[in-house]
Design an enzyme around this catalytic site. Structure first.
Site, PDB file in Angstrom:
ATOM      1  N   HIS A  10     -33.062 -18.807  12.417  1.00 32.63           N
ATOM      2  CA  HIS A  10     -31.829 -18.308  13.032  1.00 32.63           C
ATOM      3  C   HIS A  10     -31.906 -16.800  13.247  1.00 32.63           C
ATOM      4  CE1 HIS A  10     -27.229 -17.649  12.709  1.00 32.63           C
ATOM      5  NE2 HIS A  10     -27.495 -18.107  13.907  1.00 32.63           N
ATOM      6  N   HIS A  52     -26.340  -9.937  19.007  1.00 33.66           N
ATOM      7  CA  HIS A  52     -25.312 -10.975  18.861  1.00 33.66           C
ATOM      8  C   HIS A  52     -23.915 -10.492  19.204  1.00 33.66           C
ATOM      9  CE1 HIS A  52     -22.341 -13.447  16.678  1.00 33.66           C
ATOM     10  NE2 HIS A  52     -23.145 -14.461  16.965  1.00 33.66           N
TER      11      HIS A  52
END
Length: 247
Positions: A10, A52
């Site tokens: 991730h 992100h």
């Protein structure tokens, strides 16, 4: 349905390195991960960068929004010191730099198109075209390609229009009512959902529809085994130290 790796790191290195950085990719690789998930949005000059949050401050030192700065300016910002002094000076990488590293190291990519508010279509088009450019030879050869994914339906539609050769996954938190119709309309090959919102019965429904099923973010071996037993095809994890790559 899912010709891709089963376990993905991730945002590059999970909890072991600053997310969405080249250092994170090196960390994931050191733990044997040759499959990765990361996030892409646009800088002010339209260059796709790997980060992100649309706002600076959590992982990238600075104020304002990613879309306020050029890719070069973001690359000069510190995206590593928040995690630890050993990573100080790690900048926000461009999408091109991340893809080039992954290709060189034979790391498969789940590329999340994560547009800043108001940039859904532009981000979908730009990321899809850039990915298609990087994988022109692989497309021609019929090889396994990266998977594009997004929560944004507008971005998925735009990516499909810009690079129909690249498969797409639809990201949701909880699989909604009417998901079959929406998935068919989007032309996606997989649903990606929060594993905590998934039931065995729903997993079986998705698989019966002929779609791949991917979960985020699975951090214990026990839960990973349970999901795989339900028919889940793949998942990403922060705990690359606990869950072995490919297992």
């Amino acid at each position: 349905m899912w010709p891709y790796p089963r376990t993905l790191a991730h945002r590059g290195g999970g909890t072991l390195a600053p997310e969405n950085t080249l250092a994170a990719l090196r960390c994931g690789l050191a733990y044997g991960y040759r499959a990765v998930e990361f996030d892409v949005m646009l800088a002010s000059d339209g260059v796709p960068v790997v980060v992100h949050d649309p706002e600076l401050g959590r992982t990238v030192a600075g104020r304002g929004h990613v879309s306020d700065y050029t890719a070069a300016q973001l690359g000069a910002m510190d995206a590593g010191a928040w995690f630890g002094p050993a990573f100080a000076g790690e900048g926000v990488p461009t999408f091109d730099a991340v893809v080039s590293y992954c290709k060189a190291q034979r790391i498969w990519m789940n590329i999340e198109i994560k547009p800043a508010p108001g940039f859904d279509v532009a981000t979908g088009v730009t990321v899809a075209r850039a990915a298609r450019g990087h994988f022109a030879q692989e497309i021609a050869a019929g090889e396994v390609l990266p998977l594009l994914s997004s929560f944004s339906i507008e971005a998925l539609r735009a990516a499909r229009q810009a690079a129909p050769e690249l498969a797409r996954g639809w990201l949701v938190e909880q699989i909604p009512d009417g998901w079959e119709r929406q998935a068919r309309e989007l032309g996606v090959v997989a649903l990606h959902c929060d594993h905590q919102q998934l039931t065995r019965a729903l997993a079986l429904e998705v698989k019966a529809e002929g779609l791949g099923l991917f979960c985020y973010t699975v951090n214990t071996p026990e839960r990973a085994s349970e999901l795989l037993a339900w028919g889940v095809d793949g998942f990403c994890t922060d705990r690359i130290d606990l869950i072995k790559a490919g297992k």
